[in-house]
Every structure is written in structure tokens, then in C-alpha cells.
Design an enzyme around this catalytic site. Structure first.
Site, PDB file in Angstrom:
ATOM      1  CE  LYS A 120      -4.456  -1.515   1.714  1.00 15.53           C
ATOM      2  NZ  LYS A 120      -5.504  -1.354   2.733  1.00 15.53           N
ATOM      3  CE  LYS A 202      -9.318 -11.966  -2.868  1.00 12.02           C
ATOM      4  NZ  LYS A 202      -8.887 -11.659  -1.521  1.00 12.02           N
ATOM      5  CE  LYS A 205     -12.360  -1.433  -3.521  1.00 13.10           C
ATOM      6  NZ  LYS A 205     -12.023  -0.072  -3.215  1.00 13.10           N
TER       7      LYS A 205
END
Ligand code: TRP
Length: 337
Positions: A120, A202, A205
Site C-alpha cells: 500500500k 483474484k 474492485k
């Protein structure tokens, strides 16, 4: 009613989801459906993790709506607040308080090793804030406040759960048994749903290709379009096989939503083309999501009822979590109020 033997104390389960704005078919089939079925056999507590969500910048208006929608959507998916206290994290102040204390029992080195932090901070290199760094100690607080025995988490959160156990063990080691050590709950039925555009990844969104994922609240014709565009292979045989990631994923989705086995699905579509199969999967998914979407619309148009539910959830969660926080504060040496 539960089938669990009455003599055995029900185990406690805690889990939470961030109000990201979009809950995908992958989230639903992979996790939320499980949360729903766990409610009969365990003492479940569920939360919308809105404190975690501000580790990335949020637009206040959109954020407020996303929190409410996440709450409504989880209810629509089948979280039953009569069985499982269901609350909004920021409404229960013990979470932030315990998170601070646990921060002081968590090492810089441990947090630096979290792969999600590394990922992140690369993705949001303009906003590597301290909250992003200490996010796992807030998650530890969420879990430990309720003395959870088990936490259903995906693979991406497993490292955070291991850290939670380490923090709890450390604290218990210094002050005597205070926290239950939580185990990961690995579901046997939860399906791993892959991207419709790159079925080796995977479904997420955050994929910039919107055709890669289906949202639980997507309109039926959008869902159908996305399935029709799903990546497959050139073999044109509906059957699980190597090198057939796209078809394997579609069979997995079909099997999860209909309860039919992969073999039964292969038999049903023997001699038929991928076009027919994709349409059938699209239809099955649309029919699975339809009642959820209807319930969601009812909830979201009944804001007073939602407020009543989340207040009750927060009240319950506060009472329960305060017991743990009081114990912790006493052990650390704080004066009673
Ligand atoms: N960090 C989790 C996620 O992003 C959400 C979460 C917050 C959570 N607190 C939790 C999950 C406690 C399990 C237990 O998916």
C-alpha cells in the site's frame, strides 16, 4: 437454531469489512456468505471498519454514504443483528483506545514487515501516513476487545492476524492472561473468485478494468455483459482443466451459486459452446444477487431503521468491549476513573 451441542460454549467470531464503496461478487461468495452461515453455530460479531478506511484519503460526503451502504448491504446479504451484534467501528470508542495501547506493545520492526503495508505504501506513495503503518494494531484491537476465538479472513489478512496473536501473547506474557489468542478461520466452502479478465488474479474492485469484477449491486444487464466478456480459452469444452483458468473460474462461480458440482455442470454443458455457458452463469449470478439487491434497496430507503440497528449494535459492542478495555487499563497501571 444451532446444531452445536448445548454443553459446549459457543466460540466467538469477529470479522470486519472496510466500506470501500464496492462489494464484489468475490467478497460475497468468498467471505460474506460464510459470515452469514457462521451465525448459527458461533457467537459472531461483525463491523464496518470505517476507522481503517481513512488510511487512504476519503471524500467526506462519499465516505458517509459508503459507510451506510456497506452497513445496509451486509444486512441485505444476511447478517442478522438479532443473532450477531453488527456495528460501525467508529461508533465504539474502545477500538481507538485499545489500538493506542496496543501500539505501545507492537514493534516498529513487526509493522515494517507487513506485506500489505509495503504494497500500500508503494501504491499510495504520496500518502504513507502513520495510520497505514499502525493499521494492524487497530485490527488487533478490533479482534482482542471481543476475546474472539476465530477470525474469518482471506489470505491477504493472515499476516495481520498472526501479528494480532503475537501482540496478544506478548501482553499476556507481561500482565497475565488478558486476551484470547485468535485463530484464523479458514472456510471450507468459501470460493476464491478470480478476475473475469485475468483469471490468474483474484477478483478485485481495484482492478482498473471494470469488466474484471462484478459488484453485488451491479444491474442485471451489466452483470450479463461482464460475464459475456469473460476471458476463456480456445478449447470450447466446459470442463475443469489445466490451462483453463477462465472456464475453471466460471465453473467455480456457477457451482458456488447453484450448489451443483463441477462434474454436473460439465455434463450439463457437454456439447454446448462457451456463449451458452457464459449466459447461464450470468443468469445464475443475477438470480443469486436479485434478492440481495431488493433487500438492499429496502434498507437504504429506510434510514431511520438502519440508524436504530447500528445504534443498538454499537451499544452492545461498547458494553462488551469496555470490559476488556477496563481490564487492560487496570493491568497497565492506569487509575480508575
Ligand atoms: N483489515 C481488514 C480488511 O481490510 C478489515 C478488518 C478490520 C478486519 N478489522 C478487522 C478483518 C478485524 C478481520 C478482523 O479486509
Amino acid at each position: 437454531m444451532s446444531d452445536a451441542p448445548v454443553t459446549e460454549k459457543k466460540k466467538v467470531i469477529f470479522s470486519a469489512i472496510q466500506p470501500s464503496g464496492t462489494i464484489t461478487l468475490g467478497n460475497y461468495l468468498g467471505a460474506l456468505r460464510n459470515w452469514v452461515s457462521l451465525q448459527d453455530d458461533y457467537h459472531c460479531l461483525y463491523a464496518v471498519a470505517d476507522l481503517h478506511a481513512i488510511t487512504v484519503r476519503q471524500d467526506p460526503k462519499v465516505f458517509r454514504q459508503n459507510i451506510l451502504e456497506a452497513y445496509a448491504l451486509l444486512l441485505a446479504c444476511g447478517i442478522d443483528p438479532e443473532k450477531s451484534p453488527f456495528f460501525i467501528q467508529s461508533h465504539v470508542h474502545t477500538h481507538a483506545e485499545l489500538a493506542w495501547i496496543l501500539n505501545c506493545y507492537t514493534q516498529f520492526g513487526e509493522l515494517s514487515r507487513m506485506t500489505q503495508f509495503k504494497d500500500k505504501s508503494q501504491k499510495h506513495s504520496d500518502n504513507v501516513n502513520a495510520g497505514l503503518f499502525t493499521y494492524p494494531s487497530l485490527m488487533a484491537a478490533d479482534i482482542l476487545l471481543y476475546q474472539a476465538d476465530m477470525v474469518p479472513v482471506g489470505i491477504d489478512q493472515k499476516q495481520h492476524l498472526e501479528l494480532t496473536r503475537n501482540i496478544a501473547e506478548r501482553f499476556n506474557g507481561i500482565y497475565g492472561k488478558t486476551f484470547t489468542l485468535p485463530e484464523p478461520y479458514i472456510s471450507t466452502t468459501g470460493a476464491k473468485i478470480m478476475s473475469l479478465q485475468d483469471p490468474t488474479k483474484k477478483m478485485s474492485k481495484s482492478d482498473e478494468n471494470v469488466n474484471a469484477w462484478v459488484a453485488v449491486l451491479d444491474k442485471p444487464d451489466t452483470i450479463m455483459k461482464k460475464f459475456k466478456r469473460a476471458v476463456t480459452d480456445s478449447e470450447a469444452v466446459v470442463k475443469v482443466g489445466e490451462g483453463k483458468d477462465g472456464i475453471n473460474n466460471l465453473i467455480g462461480i456457477m457451482s458456488t451459486v447453484t450448489g451443483k458440482s463441477a462434474d454436473a455442470i460439465a455434463a450439463e454443458f457437454e456439447g454446448k459452446g462457451y456463449g451458452d455457458f457464459k449466459t447461464a452463469v450470468g443468469e445464475a449470478v443475477i438470480e443469486t444477487l436479485r434478492p440481495i439487491q431488493e433487500r438492499f434497496n429496502n434498507y437504504i430507503n429506510n434510514k431511520d431503521y438502519l440508524i436504530e440497528l447500528y445504534r443498538k449494535g454499537a451499544e452492545f459492542a461498547l458494553r462488551l468491549s469496555q470490559r476488556t478495555l477496563d481490564k487492560v487499563m487496570k493491568k497497565v497501571g492506569y487509575l480508575p476513573r
